[in-house]
Design a protein around this motif. Sequence first.
Motif, mmCIF file in Angstrom:
data_model
loop_
_atom_site.group_PDB
_atom_site.id
_atom_site.type_symbol
_atom_site.label_atom_id
_atom_site.label_comp_id
_atom_site.label_asym_id
_atom_site.label_seq_id
_atom_site.Cartn_x
_atom_site.Cartn_y
_atom_site.Cartn_z
ATOM 1 N N GLN A 129 0.850 -1.185 0.000
ATOM 2 C CA GLN A 129 0.000 0.000 0.000
ATOM 3 C C GLN A 129 0.890 1.241 0.000
ATOM 4 O OE1 GLN A 129 -0.692 2.360 2.799
ATOM 5 N NE2 GLN A 129 -1.965 3.489 1.336
ATOM 6 N N GLY A 130 0.617 2.145 -0.930
ATOM 7 C CA GLY A 130 1.411 3.368 -1.053
ATOM 8 C C GLY A 130 1.164 4.011 -2.397
ATOM 9 N N GLY A 131 0.480 5.128 -2.392
ATOM 10 C CA GLY A 131 0.131 5.784 -3.644
ATOM 11 C C GLY A 131 1.328 6.324 -4.385
ATOM 12 N N SER A 132 2.309 6.896 -3.658
ATOM 13 C CA SER A 132 3.491 7.465 -4.308
ATOM 14 C C SER A 132 4.278 6.393 -5.050
ATOM 15 C CB SER A 132 4.389 8.147 -3.271
ATOM 16 O OG SER A 132 3.758 9.269 -2.703
ATOM 17 N N SER A 133 4.424 5.226 -4.430
ATOM 18 C CA SER A 133 5.161 4.126 -5.053
ATOM 19 C C SER A 133 4.474 3.665 -6.331
ATOM 20 C CB SER A 133 5.285 2.960 -4.068
ATOM 21 O OG SER A 133 5.944 1.865 -4.667
ATOM 22 N N LEU A 134 3.149 3.468 -6.264
ATOM 23 C CA LEU A 134 2.403 3.025 -7.439
ATOM 24 C C LEU A 134 2.463 4.064 -8.551
ATOM 25 C CD1 LEU A 134 0.506 1.041 -8.843
ATOM 26 C CD2 LEU A 134 -1.410 2.180 -7.703
ATOM 27 N N LEU A 135 2.354 5.336 -8.185
ATOM 28 C CA LEU A 135 2.371 6.405 -9.184
ATOM 29 C C LEU A 135 3.715 6.475 -9.901
ATOM 30 C CD1 LEU A 135 0.907 8.791 -10.497
ATOM 31 C CD2 LEU A 135 1.676 10.222 -8.590
ATOM 32 N N ILE A 136 4.814 6.362 -9.164
ATOM 33 C CA ILE A 136 6.134 6.485 -9.783
ATOM 34 C C ILE A 136 6.433 5.279 -10.663
ATOM 35 C CG2 ILE A 136 7.711 5.404 -8.128
ATOM 36 C CD1 ILE A 136 8.085 8.839 -9.776
ATOM 37 N N ILE A 137 5.975 4.084 -10.261
ATOM 38 C CA ILE A 137 6.134 2.902 -11.113
ATOM 39 C C ILE A 137 5.346 3.080 -12.399
ATOM 40 C CG2 ILE A 137 5.581 0.452 -11.334
ATOM 41 C CD1 ILE A 137 6.148 0.207 -8.311
ATOM 42 N N SER A 138 4.135 3.606 -12.294
ATOM 43 C CA SER A 138 3.281 3.817 -13.469
ATOM 44 C C SER A 138 3.897 4.828 -14.422
ATOM 45 C CB SER A 138 1.891 4.290 -13.024
ATOM 46 O OG SER A 138 1.283 3.347 -12.164
ATOM 47 N N ILE A 139 4.459 5.911 -13.886
ATOM 48 C CA ILE A 139 5.108 6.910 -14.734
ATOM 49 C C ILE A 139 6.304 6.287 -15.443
ATOM 50 C CG2 ILE A 139 6.413 9.073 -14.716
ATOM 51 C CD1 ILE A 139 4.638 9.988 -12.401
ATOM 52 N N GLY A 140 7.060 5.455 -14.715
ATOM 53 C CA GLY A 140 8.189 4.768 -15.331
ATOM 54 C C GLY A 140 7.753 3.867 -16.474
ATOM 55 N N VAL A 141 6.683 3.105 -16.267
ATOM 56 C CA VAL A 141 6.142 2.241 -17.325
ATOM 57 C C VAL A 141 5.679 3.074 -18.515
ATOM 58 C CG1 VAL A 141 4.236 0.680 -17.909
ATOM 59 C CG2 VAL A 141 5.516 0.346 -15.787
ATOM 60 N N ALA A 142 5.061 4.223 -18.236
ATOM 61 C CA ALA A 142 4.604 5.109 -19.313
ATOM 62 C C ALA A 142 5.775 5.609 -20.149
ATOM 63 C CB ALA A 142 3.839 6.300 -18.725
ATOM 64 N N PHE A 143 6.873 5.983 -19.511
ATOM 65 C CA PHE A 143 8.064 6.411 -20.235
ATOM 66 C C PHE A 143 8.559 5.301 -21.157
ATOM 67 C CE2 PHE A 143 9.413 9.723 -16.847
ATOM 68 C CZ PHE A 143 8.654 10.686 -17.485
#
Length: 403
Positions: free
Chosen positions: A367-381
């Motif tokens: 659980q952790g929104g910041s962690s999920l968000l940064i992983i998602s941004i990385g995948v998007a890149f």
Amino acid sequence: MKIAKRHFLNYSILIPYLMLSIIGLIVVYSTTSAYQIQQGGGPMRLVINQSLFWLVSLVGIFIIYRMRLSFLRKSSVVNIVIVVEILLLIASRFFEPVNGAHGWIRFAGFSMQPAEYLKLIIIWFLAHKFDKIQSEIGTYDYQALTKGSWVPNRLNDWRVVSLLFLGLVVTLPDLGNATIITLIIIIMLSVSGVGHRWFSTALMGITVGATVLLGSIWVMGVDVVAKIPVFGYIAKRFAAFFNPFEDATNAGLQLSNSYYAMSNGGWLGRGLGNSIEKKGYLPEAHTDFAFSIVIEELGLVGASLILAILFFMILRIIVVGIRARDPFNAMMALGIAGMLLVQTFVNIGGISGLIPATGVTFPFLSQGGSSLLIISIGVAFVLNIDAHERRLLLEEEIEQTLY
């Protein structure tokens, strides 16, 4: 001839990402519902919060995928991001600590952890820096990175910025993210184009340094380390690492109960939602030790299947980096893959006692929104980079065929 980018969407990365995100939401509900009830809250509160972050992440993936990669390579954009991140890290020092460490910014019911965003920012920054000197690296090897001096003498030197970031994270203190950021920097150096011997040297240096550090703490005693102001709370984690069952109700509480959770799971697990340890026995069951609960509920077989999906996605990201012809694109993709690998292994090492517990979350499942968000941004890149590279290659082949 321009071909729409949507035709080059890499489903071998997107589908595993979606699968892991959905599995993650299920795990977050399973690991947080009992905790929330104990705290007198609704069992769905944290999973709803995680779901909102995931929806924001999906919007972010859509926007970043359509973005021009040239935007990411602008020095002005990179510099603005660097300054904002430094200010956020400094600001987090003035908020209330969590488990003995600062690092969270909280206001109006919203919280963020700047150190999580730093993982991707340091990849972006170093890829940008090293991309500009590729020809020099090809000629002068590592000397191109040091500019002939082992001591940096410019404020915009990549070593100065990297050390500044590390220093800010260490003083929070955030041992886990400092460890990951250090390893990310080494990974970025190894994929920058320098000789492989430098990576081997750095890896050997870290191994020797870690051995000396742990040996020194063991010889001096954890009590001595605990007197150091910045690292007082970290001393408990070293105590648990050496022998978690010696103080199983205090310093070794997390690790000893993590062992119990994994032992309870066996091969096939107790069943989803049937964990014993998450019901007040294992602290941080929904964050740092979420994977221990996954093993307890789904067993070694279920946990291995989740790891297989994660490693498949990471492998496909590595392939994108290897195939990329542009150095910036290659370093970004390989750095993001390295970030996910390092975070996974550091978390598993912590919950299994192979290394001291560092407070690092498991990708997607914790659980952790910041962690999920940064992983998602990385995948998007990575999705954007892959589409850009494949489209350019196809357009070149079509032009050669026509002319």
